[in-house]
Design an enzyme around this catalytic site. Structure first.
Site, PDB file in Angstrom:
ATOM      1  N   HIS A  12      -0.603  13.654  -0.124  1.00 41.51           N
ATOM      2  CA  HIS A  12      -0.188  12.391   0.484  1.00 41.51           C
ATOM      3  C   HIS A  12       0.316  12.524   1.912  1.00 41.51           C
ATOM      4  O   HIS A  12       0.355  11.538   2.647  1.00 41.51           O
ATOM      5  CB  HIS A  12       0.896  11.724  -0.368  1.00 41.51           C
ATOM      6  CG  HIS A  12       0.481  11.506  -1.774  1.00 41.51           C
ATOM      7  ND1 HIS A  12      -0.430  10.546  -2.147  1.00 41.51           N
ATOM      8  CD2 HIS A  12       0.827  12.142  -2.924  1.00 41.51           C
ATOM      9  CE1 HIS A  12      -0.615  10.596  -3.449  1.00 41.51           C
ATOM     10  NE2 HIS A  12       0.126  11.554  -3.945  1.00 41.51           N
ATOM     11  N   HIS A 105      -4.828  11.424   0.849  1.00 39.95           N
ATOM     12  CA  HIS A 105      -4.821  10.457  -0.246  1.00 39.95           C
ATOM     13  C   HIS A 105      -3.558   9.630  -0.080  1.00 39.95           C
ATOM     14  O   HIS A 105      -2.458  10.139  -0.209  1.00 39.95           O
ATOM     15  CB  HIS A 105      -4.811  11.185  -1.591  1.00 39.95           C
ATOM     16  CG  HIS A 105      -4.690  10.257  -2.749  1.00 39.95           C
ATOM     17  ND1 HIS A 105      -5.762   9.572  -3.248  1.00 39.95           N
ATOM     18  CD2 HIS A 105      -3.622   9.888  -3.477  1.00 39.95           C
ATOM     19  CE1 HIS A 105      -5.352   8.817  -4.248  1.00 39.95           C
ATOM     20  NE2 HIS A 105      -4.064   8.994  -4.412  1.00 39.95           N
ATOM     21  N   ASP A 110      -6.089   3.747   0.298  1.00 42.70           N
ATOM     22  CA  ASP A 110      -6.718   3.429  -0.987  1.00 42.70           C
ATOM     23  C   ASP A 110      -6.758   1.923  -1.216  1.00 42.70           C
ATOM     24  O   ASP A 110      -7.757   1.383  -1.696  1.00 42.70           O
ATOM     25  CB  ASP A 110      -5.971   4.092  -2.145  1.00 42.70           C
ATOM     26  CG  ASP A 110      -6.282   5.568  -2.291  1.00 42.70           C
ATOM     27  OD1 ASP A 110      -7.076   6.095  -1.489  1.00 42.70           O
ATOM     28  OD2 ASP A 110      -5.724   6.195  -3.208  1.00 42.70           O
TER      29      ASP A 110
END
Length: 125
Positions: A12, A105, A110
């Site tokens: 992340h 990510h 997302d």
């Protein structure tokens, strides 16, 4: 706050220092649920996302709003059997990856990819 798990940091890119400048998860979740209200939620692999969301809402004693949930993963599995269904695969399939560059990510990227995948669903109606 405890130290950030190295795997979580790698995935992340959120450091403990970065997080120290932001609101607590309790405040963020409260504001999120207030903002969402009773609107439907859209998620890719909603079983995972809803499990995580519900777990955190319970942890902080924040009520769920009974939102309906649309799962892009479930929809595209049914619509395109045999296709690869990860969010990145769908982004590539719909050429969304040419618009949005993913470096890590993260929830925001997302969500943007998922919104565009969902828009493809809406466009097909």
């Amino acid at each position: 706050m405890g130290s950030i798990n190295p795997y979580a940091f790698k995935a992340h890119g959120l450091s403990e220092e970065f997080l120290s400048y932001h609101q607590s998860i309790e405040i963020v979740l409260t504001n999120f649920m207030r903002w969402v209200g009773h609107s439907p939620l859209v998620a890719h692999n909603s079983r995972f996302d809803m499990r995580m969301l519900c777990q955190e809402l319970r942890r902080w004693d924040i009520p769920m709003n009974g939102n309906k949930v649309f799962c892009t993963l479930r929809y595209y599995r049914a619509k395109y059997p045999g296709m690869a269904y990860s969010l990145d695969d769908l982004a590539s399939h719909f050429r969304i990856d040419q618009i949005i560059e993913r470096r890590t990510h993260g929830a925001l990227v997302d969500a943007e990819i998922c919104a565009r995948v969902y828009q493809k669903f809406l466009d097909a109606l």
